[in-house]
Design an enzyme around this catalytic site. Structure first.
Site, short mmCIF file in Angstrom:
data_model
loop_
_atom_site.label_atom_id
_atom_site.label_comp_id
_atom_site.label_asym_id
_atom_site.label_seq_id
_atom_site.Cartn_x
_atom_site.Cartn_y
_atom_site.Cartn_z
N ARG A 129 2.60 0.52 10.26
CA ARG A 129 2.15 1.05 8.97
C ARG A 129 3.29 0.98 7.97
O ARG A 129 4.19 1.81 7.97
CB ARG A 129 1.67 2.50 9.13
N ARG A 159 1.19 -6.53 12.68
CA ARG A 159 0.55 -5.95 13.86
C ARG A 159 0.37 -7.01 14.95
O ARG A 159 0.41 -6.71 16.14
CB ARG A 159 -0.79 -5.32 13.49
N ARG A 206 0.84 -1.20 0.00
CA ARG A 206 0.00 0.00 0.00
C ARG A 206 0.87 1.24 0.00
O ARG A 206 1.88 1.30 0.69
CB ARG A 206 -0.91 0.01 1.23
N GLU A 239 -6.23 -1.27 15.37
CA GLU A 239 -6.90 -2.16 14.44
C GLU A 239 -5.96 -3.27 13.97
O GLU A 239 -4.82 -3.02 13.58
CB GLU A 239 -7.37 -1.35 13.22
N SER A 274 -10.23 -6.21 10.03
CA SER A 274 -11.43 -5.51 9.63
C SER A 274 -12.29 -6.53 8.93
O SER A 274 -11.90 -7.06 7.89
CB SER A 274 -11.05 -4.36 8.69
#
Length: 435
Positions: free
Chosen positions: A282, A399, A267, A354, A357
């Site tokens: 991230r 994560r 990403r 998070e 999801s």
RNA sequence: GGAGAGGUGGCCGAGUGGUCGAAGGCGCAGCACUGGAAAUGCUGUAUAGGGGCAACUCUAUCGAGGGUUCGAAUCCCUCCCUCUCCGCCA
């Protein structure tokens, strides 16, 4: 993509649904296009019927001995030519309208499910459940963040990774690399035991795949694109998994199809400058294990709960405290109708972050990707319907590692890992001389 | 990268200008036969969009797009994809 029939027949309903998401759109113009397109289609097909009739008649006359230069035959041919020109004219406008309509509809996000709570931002998300006991520092204790733990143990290269690639890339070393691998294997096995079919898909995907799952056309700047090919680095396994059955009609009795895939995800993280610059939170490249369901349209609510439970199961197996959030209408992702976010407790950061999801997309992706299912009744088709698709991380691997490190850190700098990982990692403690 | 072959229904496979949405087979479903099954027989078995309460009917679809023709799965052009052989390569 949203339903064209709804746009034609009930644009107010569609507007209202989009408004719940915080999107104010006047659909009257788009509706007019859709209605006009439908009208042209009707006129065109009537003309084509006429043309077919003429063609048949010419054929009949010639076969029953009529001569090609018979005046009546010549007249019919002329009439056929006239019809053909009219059809071409109508068709041109029709195609143009169709193209414009699709182009616009592809830009609209999914509409929220009726159950999705109203709200305008993250602040309106609802805590649905809490699991586990978050670790808090005891008196005089300072809990480190995961990147500090990794650096102290010399298990991560940060600066050198910039040399290799650029910022927001990391290199894991030794036991950290091994732990990443262990986590992936652990998650795949866990989901495999719960009935998921393991998939190892392409991680370069074409534009049609990205459009099918909703990343294109709107979010092109979020993905990395190959310069010389119509190929992109996949931002999530959701993309190849959706397209696994693109343009297919699935047998309804075989549903649900449940897949689990590990892929690296890429990403660009445009617009997040300065946020989460350290550690594994991230990155431009990260590993993720993704759960994906194709299910019968009537079964998707239950499926959503099941899928979310499957993701939670990973956290619980790893003894990681978490909470389940239900996203409000204003915080939903582009393709989602309803979403649960799972947030893991990061003991060092002292915050929930998070880590998964879990969304149901209803028929949104299925319409874009043309994935339907067919119900059979005694060998006869009862017609096809769009399937529903669901996806959820199970889990984001980096994560997960961050959470484990922060949760299991010990005073001597080593990290105690949950027992479930021992068979995969080969040791109970990370940071001691090689396991 | 070089040379060749080919893309037709869920699958195999025929069709080379005129009711062809497409023979035949397989598969699948129903019925018959059977104590039950196998085998056999009969029947049915694409999708999308329109019209109709319905039976039904119209339009489109034989990789995609364009062209020739009154009429194209069939002829012509362009593109895409797949396969085989050679070269290179993990």
């Amino acid at each position: 993509m949203l339903d064209q029939r709804l746009l034609r027949e009930n644009p107010e309903v569609m507007s209202e649904q989009l408004r719940r998401r915080g999107l104010e759109v006047d659909l009257r113009y788009l509706q007019a296009i859709a209605l006009r397109e439908r009208e042209l289609e009707e006129r065109r097909s009537a003309l084509q019927a006429e043309g077919n009739r003429i063609g048949r008649e010419v054929g009949q006359r010639l076969r029953s001995g009529g001569r090609p230069d018979d005046p009546e035959v010549l007249a019919l041919k002329e009439e056929g030519n006239r019809v053909k020109r009219s059809v071409a004219e109508l068709e041109e406008e029709e195609k143009e309208l169709e193209r414009r309509l699709r182009e616009r509809l592809l830009e609209f996000p999914n509409v929220p499910s009726a159950q999705t709570p109203a709200g305008t931002s993250e602040a309106d998300n609802v805590v649905v459940k809490l699991w586990g006991e978050p670790r808090r520092p005891s008196a005089g204790e300072a809990l480190k963040e995961h990147w500090q733990i990794l650096e102290d143990l010399k298990l991560i290269e940060t600066e050198r990774s910039v040399r290799i690639a650029q910022s927001r890339f990391v290199t894991l070393l030794g036991q950290a690399a091994r732990l990443e691998r262990a986590l992936i294997a652990f998650m795949l096995d866990l989901h495999g035991q719960r009935g998921y079919r393991e998939v190892l898909p392409p991680i370069l995907v074409n534009s049609a795949s990205l459009t099918g799952s909703g990343q294109l056309p709107k979010f092109a700047e979020e993905s990395f694109k190959c310069a010389d090919d119509d190929l992109w680095l996949t931002p999530t396994a959701e993309v190849p998994l959706t397209s696994l059955h693109r343009d297919e009609v699935l047998d309804a009795s075989q549903l649900p199809l449940r897949y689990v895939a590990h892929t690296p995800c890429f990403r660009r993280e445009a617009g997040s400058y300065g946020r989460d610059t350290r550690g594994l939170i991230r990155l431009h490249q990260f590993n993720k294990v993704e759960l994906y369901w194709f299910c019968h349209p009537e079964a998707s609510d239950a499926a959503h709960e099941r899928l979310t439970r499957d993701a939670e199961n990973v956290l619980e197996s790893l003894e990681l405290p978490y909470r389940r959030m239900e996203l409000c209408t204003g915080d939903l992702g582009f393709s989602a109708a309803r979403t649960y976010d799972l947030e893991v407790w990061l003991a060092g950061a002292g915050a929930y972050r998070e880590i998964s999801s879990c969304s149901t997309c209803g028929d949104f992706q299925a319409r874009r990707s043309n994935i339907r299912c067919k119900d059979m009744d005694k060998g006869k088709s009862k017609g096809t319907r769009l399937v529903h698709t669901l996806n959820g991380s199970g889990l984001a691997v980096g994560r997960t590692m961050a959470a484990l490190l922060e949760a299991g850190q010990q005073a001597d700098g080593t990290v105690r890992l949950p027992s479930a990982l021992v068979p995969y990692f080969g040791a109970e403690v990370l940071g001691r001389p090689s396991p």
